[in-house]
Design an enzyme around this catalytic site. Structure first.
Site, PDB file in Angstrom:
ATOM      1  N   TYR A 122       6.342  -2.735   0.983  1.00 34.94           N
ATOM      2  CA  TYR A 122       6.371  -2.099  -0.320  1.00 34.94           C
ATOM      3  C   TYR A 122       5.026  -1.433  -0.539  1.00 34.94           C
ATOM      4  CZ  TYR A 122       6.859  -0.855  -5.090  1.00 34.94           C
ATOM      5  OH  TYR A 122       6.909  -0.099  -6.230  1.00 34.94           O
ATOM      6  N   TRP A 124       3.032   2.826  -0.559  1.00 40.11           N
ATOM      7  CA  TRP A 124       3.186   4.247  -0.286  1.00 40.11           C
ATOM      8  C   TRP A 124       2.934   4.596   1.171  1.00 40.11           C
ATOM      9  CZ3 TRP A 124       3.831   8.246  -4.132  1.00 40.11           C
ATOM     10  CH2 TRP A 124       4.072   7.752  -5.418  1.00 40.11           C
TER      11      TRP A 124
END
Length: 784
Positions: A122, A124
């Site tokens: 989880y 970017w």
């Protein structure tokens, strides 16, 4: 068509700039005498300075140079261990560590099943479409292990992702294909932004962004006469170019303010009855609640004034200003990252419906415009390169913000979206991409949760707190150290992300790590499909090229694309999406809700019977009432100088700190009451933990509120203590690890209550970026 706005750097130097992309913007870079130079995309009217974190981060001491294994795990084998986060590490050769990890994956997969593996990815990670850590790890676990326990929703919008399908339809469609910045610039007459539209948030986007247009749009709209109203405890949540009027309110009271505004519209006959009758269901039930006929409490301006801190006369005047204008109601992600976070999202829709504006150009409801750069843009008309993740045979999942609950309470039941589910028992966590010691709340509790598993594996480029708590740490490349393709679903520029620098130390691409690991599990060919990285990039590009061919547009070969500075792909029309089509013909274009209409009262949600999320918007309290021991409300929002915690060790991120600490903003009145001066180091604390931060005094914050952004790497003064002090300024040692409601179980990390005092002791050093202590590998292990 090709895009040439990177210029022609070959004429300027013998070393050309190469195109690249990041979540905070398209840019180009080059290496000169071992030093990295970056420059923004020339076509960007308002480039993001976060790219300046790259030069200092590329070869920083925080980078991980070789595979590492935690000493305790190596000596004692898999099992729960409270030494995670405290232990030394042992360096190992790649082949040896992959053999070790391969055996552990087989042990768990074959002994407990893939439902004992949590695929923790989880964050970017990279803007690249191939070297996207979440896609890579999920593909590997599906193909080589038969699946994994996954997470659903997000920390940013966990409550709205569950709520919106019940009341408005498709969540992604609402966010990405609705009111655009073009419409705001041209048609909006008044924009009321609950939680604001801070430029630091809209500077970033998954896959990258080529043009940051928000500042210019708001400036031009304001010059045209559009009014911008900011409803927030922070004046900085709208840029000064918007010429905003600041309505300073008590945190988490937005729902009460919206209700009082709608109450004013109703009792004065200013609500759009025809719109409500044609396009919504449940208005009569909600109206009885609003007027107090259901519970004896009219939700009027006088009721809301003490709850919000906004005078009753100002509330009524605000409602009247919206009536009869092309009004746009915006609700930010931040409002739903708190207890009862579903309510302001739902109530924002009701306010826009009562005004009759939903579906109009530049009007209506624009959750969550301004939260990310690709919101408010046109959608691309061709498919982007996308790596297939394969098929997951495991049905178990958790809401993403409930990871500590899962690890600490296997077998326990919980409610989510109308169902009673059970937390699985996890033996192994495999994390690639992201840093839960940034995203998650109550980090002292998270430490206990991570101590409960048998094995924690992490791919990382730097020694984040998550890597420090791992058993096996595999160094991966930074985006600048590999080739990829960058692109976003709502941005027209597709970028060949050319490798700029060689890998740091022994760092390897995630793909290479997983390919070699899949070989040890008998699945290399299935994972790689026989392709090299270059062949994968060509393969992923082909559907995009064919999409251009089908539209009779120039469709460069991969070779031509790769040698270019990027190509522009076509975008769809600015047609307002589902809400516009629904307004124009609700029978032919119903919404994807149970009724096909806007659901002010939801029979479905009501049937779930959740006390903390009833069948229509309701005032359930703020959830953050100050107490004697914690009298200030802490706003823990997104940082300005980095994306979440990414590259916190970069130069631009460091420039936003004081004496090495994250900076907290505080009103002079609150500071004076505590003997705190501008620039002081303070201790923020509550029952969950404490952290240090530097203080900046400002009147652009509501008294009674303190603001400390997230993203400073967790740096415990004493990792052996249960509630140690974070010396760096990570607010998630203070935030509460509870769900928004039983409906969505979203993250509540935006707000909490704290006390603040000046720190007068010896200032502890910042050690967050220093590699942990490492030891030589035991001879017995190497020989064995």
């Amino acid at each position: 068509m090709r895009d040439s706005r990177f210029g022609n750097p070959e004429r300027e130097s013998e070393v050309p700039f190469k195109p690249h992309s990041s979540h905070w913007g398209v840019f180009s870079a080059r290496m000169i005498d071992g030093e990295l130079e970056v420059r923004p995309y020339e076509g960007d009217p308002d480039p993001n300075q976060i790219i300046e974190n790259f030069p200092g981060a590329l070869r920083h001491r925080a980078r991980i140079a070789q595979p590492m294994v935690r000493r305790g795990w190596l000596e004692r084998g898999p099992g729960p261990d409270e030494k995670r986060g405290q232990d030394e590490f042992v360096p190992m050769a790649w082949q040896e560590v992959l053999d070790l990890l391969g055996r552990e994956l087989v042990r768990v997969r074959d002994g407990f099943g893939p439902e004992a593996i949590f695929g923790g990815s989880y964050g970017w990670s990279s803007a690249g479409r191939f070297h996207h850590a979440q896609s890579q790890i999920h593909r590997f676990l599906n193909i080589a292990c038969g699946g994994y326990v996954r997470s659903v929703t997000s920390y940013s919008s966990g409550s709205s992702q569950v709520l919106i399908p019940h009341i408005l339809g498709n969540h992604e469609e609402l966010a990405k294909h609705n009111v655009t910045w073009e419409q705001v610039e041209k048609d909006s007459e008044i924009v009321i932004a609950f939680g604001g539209m801070a430029l630091k948030n809209s500077m970033v986007a998954g896959g990258g962004i080529s043009k940051h247009v928000e500042r210019g749009v708001m400036q031009r709209a304001a010059a045209r006469g559009c009014e911008f109203i900011l409803v927030s405890p922070l004046a900085s949540d709208l840029p000064e170019e918007a010429r905003p009027e600041w309505v300073s309110l008590i945190p988490a009271s937005d729902t009460a303010l919206m209700m009082a505004m709608v109450h004013t519209l109703v009792v004065e006959g200013r609500h759009d009855r025809a719109f409500l009758e044609r396009y919504t269901v449940g208005w009569p039930t909600f109206e009885r609640y609003l007027l107090g006929e259901a519970d004896g409490i009219p939700k009027d301006a006088h009721w809301a004034a003490p709850l919000t801190g906004v005078p009753a006369d100002a509330i009524m005047a605000l409602a009247r200003r919206l009536h009869g204008k092309r009004a746009l109601v915006v609700v930010s992600h931040s409002l739903q990252r708190a207890r009862y976070g579903e309510q302001p999202v739902w109530m924002g829709m009701v306010l826009a419906a009562a005004l009759g504006q939903i579906g109009l150009s530049g009007g209506g409801y624009a959750y969550p415009l301004g939260a990310i750069a690709y919101y408010g843009r046109r959608k691309n008309a061709v498919k982007l390169p996308t790596l297939s993740q394969g098929s997951n045979s495991v049905r178990e999942f958790i809401p993403v913000a409930r990871i500590a609950d899962m690890l600490l309470g296997p077998g326990e039941a919980y409610r989510f979206n109308g169902k009673t589910l059970t937390y699985p028992e996890i033996k192994l966590i495999y994390w690639a991409g992201g840093n839960p010691f940034h995203h998650h709340q109550d980090l002292n509790r998270l430490k206990k949760a991570f101590a409960a598993v048998d094995t924690l594996v992490v791919h990382e480029l730097a020694w984040t707190a998550t890597a420090r708590h791992a058993d096996i740490v595999l160094p991966c490349t930074m985006t600048l150290e590999r080739d990829d393709i960058g692109g976003s679903s709502n941005d027209p520029l597709l970028v060949p992300m050319r490798q700029i620098a060689p890998p740091y130390g022994e760092a390897r691409d995630d793909f290479a790590i997983f390919a070699d690991l899949a070989e040890r599990l008998g699945a290399r060919d299935a994972f790689t499909e026989g392709r090299t990285v270059r062949q994968w990039l060509e393969h992923l590009y082909e559907p995009t090229r064919l999409g251009l061919v089908q539209l009779n547009l120039p469709a460069p070969s991969f070779e031509d694309f790769w040698e270019s500075s990027g190509i522009l792909v076509p975008q769809g029309p600015d047609d307002g999406g589902n809400l516009r089509a629904f307004r124009e013909d609700p029978l032919a274009s119903p919404l994807e809700t149970p009724s096909g209409k806007l659901e002010i009262f939801s029979e479905t949600i009501a049937s779930f019977g959740e006390a903390d999320c009833p069948g229509h918007p309701a005032w359930l309290g703020s959830g953050y009432l100050p107490t004697e021991s914690a009298p200030l409300v802490l706003v823990s929002n997104q940082p300005r100088t980095r994306l979440h915690s990414q590259l916190d060790f970069g130069g631009h991120s460091g420039s936003g700190k004081h004496r090495g600490r994250e900076i907290a903003s505080m009103h002079p009145k609150d500071a004076a009451e505590r003997g705190i001066a501008d620039g002081d180091i303070v201790r923020l604390f509550n029952e969950r933990g404490a952290c240090l931060a530097a203080i900046a005094l400002t009147e652009d914050i509501r008294p009674g509120v303190i603001q400390l952004p997230t993203g400073a790497w967790y740096d415990p003064a004493d990792p052996t203590e249960e509630k140690t002090l974070c010396v760096h300024g990570n607010p998630n040692v203070l935030t509460e690890d509870v769900g928004t409601s039983a409906l969505a179980q979203g993250c509540t990390g935006q707000l909490t209550t704290v006390e603040v005092e000046r720190f007068d002791g010896n200032l502890p050093p910042i050690r967050a970026y220093d590699p942990p202590l490492s030891l030589p590998a035991p001879a017995s292990h190497l020989d064995g």
